[in-house]
Design an enzyme around this catalytic site. Structure first.
Site, PDB file in Angstrom:
ATOM      1  N   GLY A   1      49.262  21.475  24.204  1.00  0.00           N
ATOM      2  CA  GLY A   1      50.713  21.580  24.418  1.00  0.00           C
ATOM      3  C   GLY A   1      51.516  20.863  23.339  1.00  0.00           C
ATOM      4  O   GLY A   1      52.747  20.804  23.417  1.00  0.00           O
TER       5      GLY A   1
ATOM      6  N   THR B   1      51.653  15.810  29.837  1.00  0.00           N
ATOM      7  CA  THR B   1      52.353  17.066  29.543  1.00  0.00           C
ATOM      8  C   THR B   1      51.426  18.241  29.813  1.00  0.00           C
ATOM      9  O   THR B   1      50.209  18.138  29.591  1.00  0.00           O
ATOM     10  CB  THR B   1      52.771  17.080  28.053  1.00  0.00           C
ATOM     11  OG1 THR B   1      53.663  15.992  27.827  1.00  0.00           O
ATOM     12  CG2 THR B   1      53.482  18.377  27.679  1.00  0.00           C
ATOM     13  N   GLY B   2      52.010  19.360  30.235  1.00  0.00           N
ATOM     14  CA  GLY B   2      51.216  20.585  30.392  1.00  0.00           C
ATOM     15  C   GLY B   2      51.385  21.185  31.776  1.00  0.00           C
ATOM     16  O   GLY B   2      52.067  20.627  32.644  1.00  0.00           O
TER      17      GLY B   2
ATOM     18  N   ASP C   1      42.499  19.642  27.501  1.00  0.00           N
ATOM     19  CA  ASP C   1      42.014  20.975  27.117  1.00  0.00           C
ATOM     20  C   ASP C   1      40.504  21.069  27.297  1.00  0.00           C
ATOM     21  O   ASP C   1      39.975  22.133  27.606  1.00  0.00           O
ATOM     22  CB  ASP C   1      42.421  21.272  25.668  1.00  0.00           C
ATOM     23  CG  ASP C   1      43.929  21.277  25.534  1.00  0.00           C
ATOM     24  OD1 ASP C   1      44.571  22.084  26.232  1.00  0.00           O
ATOM     25  OD2 ASP C   1      44.469  20.451  24.779  1.00  0.00           O
TER      26      ASP C   1
ATOM     27  N   GLU D   1      51.133  11.239  24.101  1.00  0.00           N
ATOM     28  CA  GLU D   1      50.095  11.123  25.139  1.00  0.00           C
ATOM     29  C   GLU D   1      49.113  10.000  24.784  1.00  0.00           C
ATOM     30  O   GLU D   1      48.729   9.198  25.638  1.00  0.00           O
ATOM     31  CB  GLU D   1      49.360  12.450  25.289  1.00  0.00           C
ATOM     32  CG  GLU D   1      50.233  13.542  25.888  1.00  0.00           C
ATOM     33  CD  GLU D   1      49.597  14.914  25.892  1.00  0.00           C
ATOM     34  OE1 GLU D   1      50.087  15.761  26.652  1.00  0.00           O
ATOM     35  OE2 GLU D   1      48.632  15.152  25.159  1.00  0.00           O
TER      36      GLU D   1
HETATM   37  C1  5RP Z   1      49.358  18.720  26.029  1.00  0.00           C
HETATM   38  C2  5RP Z   1      47.992  18.482  26.552  1.00  0.00           C
HETATM   39  C3  5RP Z   1      47.656  19.084  27.868  1.00  0.00           C
HETATM   40  O1  5RP Z   1      47.257  18.076  28.724  1.00  0.00           O
HETATM   41  C4  5RP Z   1      46.554  20.075  27.699  1.00  0.00           C
HETATM   42  O2  5RP Z   1      46.950  21.048  26.737  1.00  0.00           O
HETATM   43  C5  5RP Z   1      46.212  20.773  29.013  1.00  0.00           C
HETATM   44  O3  5RP Z   1      47.251  21.603  29.388  1.00  0.00           O
HETATM   45  P1  5RP Z   1      47.251  22.410  30.758  1.00  0.00           P
HETATM   46  O4  5RP Z   1      47.382  21.420  31.859  1.00  0.00           O
HETATM   47  O5  5RP Z   1      48.459  23.317  30.636  1.00  0.00           O
HETATM   48  O6  5RP Z   1      45.965  23.185  30.836  1.00  0.00           O
HETATM   49  O7  5RP Z   1      47.170  17.841  25.967  1.00  0.00           O
HETATM   50  O8  5RP Z   1      49.506  18.194  24.735  1.00  0.00           O
END
Ligand code: 5RP
Length: 225
Positions: free
Chosen positions: A96, A27-28, A83, A102
């Site tokens: 996210g 996700t993200g 992150d 996940e």
């Molecule tokens: C969602 C996540 C995402 O992988 C993480 O927040 C990274 O997001 P992005 O690809 O928008 O930088 O852990 O729960």
């Protein structure tokens, strides 16, 4: 190049690891690029297992079948963002809010390919606040435990996860021993998932950089048991 372009470079390179079968999808915003690109080779795969309602909707909008994990068995590959990652490919995830599903799909997959822009690679985890998904009735109690561990938990107000739970974002934690801390936080009653992915870290990290994609394999862990 802006951060979004770097995310797309990482997502594009992850396609090279897709070799048919069912794909675990995270996700993200980085994964959104991956899903858009996966659409171009969807004839090569049998479908996807998704970690969030948002990713499911995007996958289905591209005509990619989404299956339940319960009917999928072990997955050959899981592709997700992060992150933060350290050089052992231990991650902070959950920005996210999809950390629980996940973590489940990462655990159900033989290979975890993490995709991110280069800014996500750090020496020591912890600048990004650590997300912790909690059962709503336990939120304050879990927060008190996290304070005892040295953290400053902030309730992500207004956010309800796909599992109907709440999220605490924990600032100021000392994260030099991620495996030990993951176990400790897992043990607090009311915690559903901590967004530390150290017990099951990534296998490969693909970073989008100004010079193209850079693939990183985990360094051997010496500091953690
Ligand atoms: C969602 C996540 C995402 O992988 C993480 O927040 C990274 O997001 P992005 O690809 O928008 O930088 O852990 O729960």
């Amino acid at each position: 190049m802006n951060q979004d372009n770097l995310k797309r470079i990482a997502a594009q390179t992850a396609l090279e690891y897709i070799d048919g079968g069912l794909i675990g999808v995270g996700t993200g915003s980085t994964v959104n690029h991956f899903i858009d690109l996966l659409a171009g080779i969807k004839h090569k795969i049998d479908g996807a297992v998704s970690s969030s309602k948002a990713s499911t909707a995007l996958l289905q909008s591209h005509g990619i079948e989404v299956l339940e994990l319960n009917s999928a068995g072990e997955l050959a590959i899981y592709v997700d963002g992060a992150d933060e990652s350290n050089h052992y490919l231990q991650l902070i995830k959950g920005g996210g809010g999809a950390l629980t599903r996940e973590k489940i799909i990462a655990a159900a997959s033989k290979r975890f390919v993490c995709i991110a822009d280069a800014s996500k690679l750090v020496q020591v985890l912890g600048k990004f606040p650590l997300p912790v998904e909690v059962i709503p009735m336990a939120r304050s109690m879990v927060a008190r435990h996290l304070v005892k561990l040295g953290g400053t938990p902030i309730w992500r107000e207004g956010v309800i996860t796909d599992n109907g739970n709440q999220i605490l974002d924990v600032h100021n934690l000392e994260l030099s021993q991620p495996i030990a801390l993951e176990r400790t936080i897992n043990d607090i009653p009311g915690v559903v998932t901590v967004g530390l992915f150290a017990l099951r870290s990534a296998d490969i990290l693909i970073l989008g950089t100004e010079d193209g994609a850079k693939t990183i394999y985990a360094e051997t862990i010496e500091v953690d048991p």
